[in-house]
Write a protein that holds these residues in place. Structure first.
Motif, PDB file in Angstrom:
ATOM      1  N   UNK A  59     -10.847  17.366  14.044  1.00  0.00           N
ATOM      2  CA  UNK A  59     -10.528  16.327  13.077  1.00  0.00           C
ATOM      3  C   UNK A  59     -10.825  14.945  13.649  1.00  0.00           C
ATOM      4  N   UNK A  60     -11.447  14.108  12.834  1.00  0.00           N
ATOM      5  CA  UNK A  60     -11.801  12.744  13.217  1.00  0.00           C
ATOM      6  C   UNK A  60     -11.006  11.783  12.336  1.00  0.00           C
ATOM      7  N   UNK A  61     -10.018  11.121  12.909  1.00  0.00           N
ATOM      8  CA  UNK A  61      -9.146  10.290  12.094  1.00  0.00           C
ATOM      9  C   UNK A  61      -9.789   8.979  11.670  1.00  0.00           C
ATOM     10  N   UNK A  62     -10.965   8.665  12.209  1.00  0.00           N
ATOM     11  CA  UNK A  62     -11.708   7.536  11.675  1.00  0.00           C
ATOM     12  C   UNK A  62     -12.145   7.823  10.243  1.00  0.00           C
ATOM     13  N   UNK A  63     -12.408   9.103   9.954  1.00  0.00           N
ATOM     14  CA  UNK A  63     -12.760   9.491   8.583  1.00  0.00           C
ATOM     15  C   UNK A  63     -11.550   9.362   7.660  1.00  0.00           C
ATOM     16  N   UNK A  64     -10.380   9.669   8.197  1.00  0.00           N
ATOM     17  CA  UNK A  64      -9.173   9.635   7.365  1.00  0.00           C
ATOM     18  C   UNK A  64      -8.890   8.227   6.870  1.00  0.00           C
ATOM     19  N   UNK A  65      -9.205   7.241   7.696  1.00  0.00           N
ATOM     20  CA  UNK A  65      -8.916   5.859   7.341  1.00  0.00           C
ATOM     21  C   UNK A  65     -10.055   5.221   6.560  1.00  0.00           C
ATOM     22  N   UNK A  66     -11.070   6.034   6.199  1.00  0.00           N
ATOM     23  CA  UNK A  66     -12.269   5.478   5.566  1.00  0.00           C
ATOM     24  C   UNK A  66     -11.935   4.740   4.277  1.00  0.00           C
ATOM     25  N   UNK A  67     -12.538   3.548   4.159  1.00  0.00           N
ATOM     26  CA  UNK A  67     -12.488   2.836   2.890  1.00  0.00           C
ATOM     27  C   UNK A  67     -11.327   1.874   2.759  1.00  0.00           C
ATOM     28  N   UNK A  68     -11.631   0.687   2.269  1.00  0.00           N
ATOM     29  CA  UNK A  68     -10.612  -0.285   1.928  1.00  0.00           C
ATOM     30  C   UNK A  68      -9.867   0.201   0.677  1.00  0.00           C
ATOM     31  N   UNK A  69      -8.519   0.161   0.693  1.00  0.00           N
ATOM     32  CA  UNK A  69      -7.771   0.650  -0.480  1.00  0.00           C
ATOM     33  C   UNK A  69      -8.232   0.043  -1.799  1.00  0.00           C
ATOM     34  N   UNK A  70      -8.583  -1.238  -1.800  1.00  0.00           N
ATOM     35  CA  UNK A  70      -9.042  -1.869  -3.038  1.00  0.00           C
ATOM     36  C   UNK A  70     -10.375  -1.282  -3.489  1.00  0.00           C
ATOM     37  N   UNK A  71     -11.254  -0.988  -2.515  1.00  0.00           N
ATOM     38  CA  UNK A  71     -12.534  -0.363  -2.856  1.00  0.00           C
ATOM     39  C   UNK A  71     -12.313   1.047  -3.399  1.00  0.00           C
ATOM     40  N   UNK A  72     -11.370   1.780  -2.781  1.00  0.00           N
ATOM     41  CA  UNK A  72     -11.084   3.138  -3.243  1.00  0.00           C
ATOM     42  C   UNK A  72     -10.501   3.125  -4.648  1.00  0.00           C
ATOM     43  N   UNK A  73      -9.660   2.140  -4.946  1.00  0.00           N
ATOM     44  CA  UNK A  73      -9.123   2.008  -6.306  1.00  0.00           C
ATOM     45  C   UNK A  73     -10.257   1.742  -7.285  1.00  0.00           C
ATOM     46  N   UNK A  74     -11.222   0.931  -6.864  1.00  0.00           N
ATOM     47  CA  UNK A  74     -12.374   0.660  -7.713  1.00  0.00           C
ATOM     48  C   UNK A  74     -13.192   1.911  -7.989  1.00  0.00           C
ATOM     49  N   UNK A  75     -13.286   2.798  -6.998  1.00  0.00           N
ATOM     50  CA  UNK A  75     -14.051   4.031  -7.152  1.00  0.00           C
ATOM     51  C   UNK A  75     -13.302   5.107  -7.942  1.00  0.00           C
ATOM     52  N   UNK A  76     -12.013   5.270  -7.617  1.00  0.00           N
ATOM     53  CA  UNK A  76     -11.290   6.441  -8.104  1.00  0.00           C
ATOM     54  C   UNK A  76     -10.084   6.118  -8.989  1.00  0.00           C
ATOM     55  N   UNK A  77      -9.807   4.846  -9.198  1.00  0.00           N
ATOM     56  CA  UNK A  77      -8.644   4.491 -10.000  1.00  0.00           C
ATOM     57  C   UNK A  77      -7.395   4.376  -9.154  1.00  0.00           C
ATOM     58  N   UNK A  78      -6.279   4.088  -9.779  1.00  0.00           N
ATOM     59  CA  UNK A  78      -5.026   3.851  -9.062  1.00  0.00           C
ATOM     60  C   UNK A  78      -4.434   5.181  -8.590  1.00  0.00           C
ATOM     61  N   UNK A  79      -4.556   5.404  -7.289  1.00  0.00           N
ATOM     62  CA  UNK A  79      -3.966   6.578  -6.659  1.00  0.00           C
ATOM     63  C   UNK A  79      -3.342   6.144  -5.337  1.00  0.00           C
TER      64      UNK A  79
END
Length: 217
Positions: free
Chosen positions: A46-66
């Protein structure tokens, strides 16, 4: 748990033959010894750099409010989850909001149950170990059919609106069969505790003081 000198050799073997862990993980499951999370993460790759991937605001833009904040479930809690729910070969375990796959990977090697994880962030899903009873799906949980599930694990995975929708689906599944749910995270636990179709399991609160267990009535 492992000699630091042996870890590179173990990781190389696991990368090629992940099913070789079917001897080790059941031993950990039956043991009372604490599990070193970092060492087992290394073994699983497991690579925890992957787990932290993405700015939360960018992720909300991609996937909606989660709920995108990643917190890994300690392996000692996963061990307790299995000891409480006691999955059999015919069970199907769902980890809803599965992250990198700690719960799934451990459970698939410690039991014969089919283990299915759903994670919305693609970078967290990539490069999973190939284990015969482990299945990792990428996308919004509301886009998948959960009806084959018998045991569900949720670590405060969802925005409140999504949690309400997921709970309605679980209630529908529970009309046809008994299901078990393990929840970690205050909002999720409190919401499940209010559901009249759910009762708290006998050891309703684990010795970890984190996991809460529910069964359909």
């Amino acid at each position: 748990m492992f000699s630091r000198n042996d870890l590179p050799k173990i990781k190389a073997i696991v990368a090629k033959h992940p099913e070789s862990l079917r001897t080790l993980i059941p031993l950990l499951q039956s043991s009372a010894l604490p599990i070193d999370d970092r060492e087992l993460d290394e073994v699983f790759g497991f690579d925890f750099n992957r787990a932290a991937h993405g700015n939360p605001l960018d992720l909300i833009g991609q996937f909606g409010h989660e709920q995108f904040t990643y917190e890994a479930t300690p392996y000692d809690y996963i061990r307790e989850f299995l000891r409480t729910t006691k999955p059999a070969a015919q069970d199907v375990i769902y980890d809803l909001g599965a992250g990198l796959g700690r719960v799934l990977t451990y459970c698939s090697l410690a039991t014969e149950a089919k283990c299915i994880g759903i994670e919305i962030v693609p970078e967290r899903v990539a490069r999973q170990l190939k284990i015969s009873n482990l299945h990792y799906l990428c996308g919004n949980v509301l886009d998948f059919d959960l009806s084959c599930g018998t045991i569900f694990f949720l670590f405060n995975s969802f925005h409140p609106e999504t949690l309400i929708k997921v709970t309605k689906r679980l209630k529908k599944i529970a009309r046809d069969k008994k299901i078990s749910i393990a929840a970690w995270g205050g909002p999720t636990e409190r919401y499940f505790a209010k559901q009249e179709w759910l009762g708290e399991a006998e050891n309703k609160k684990s010795s970890s003081a984190k996991l809460h267990f529910f069964r359909s009535i």
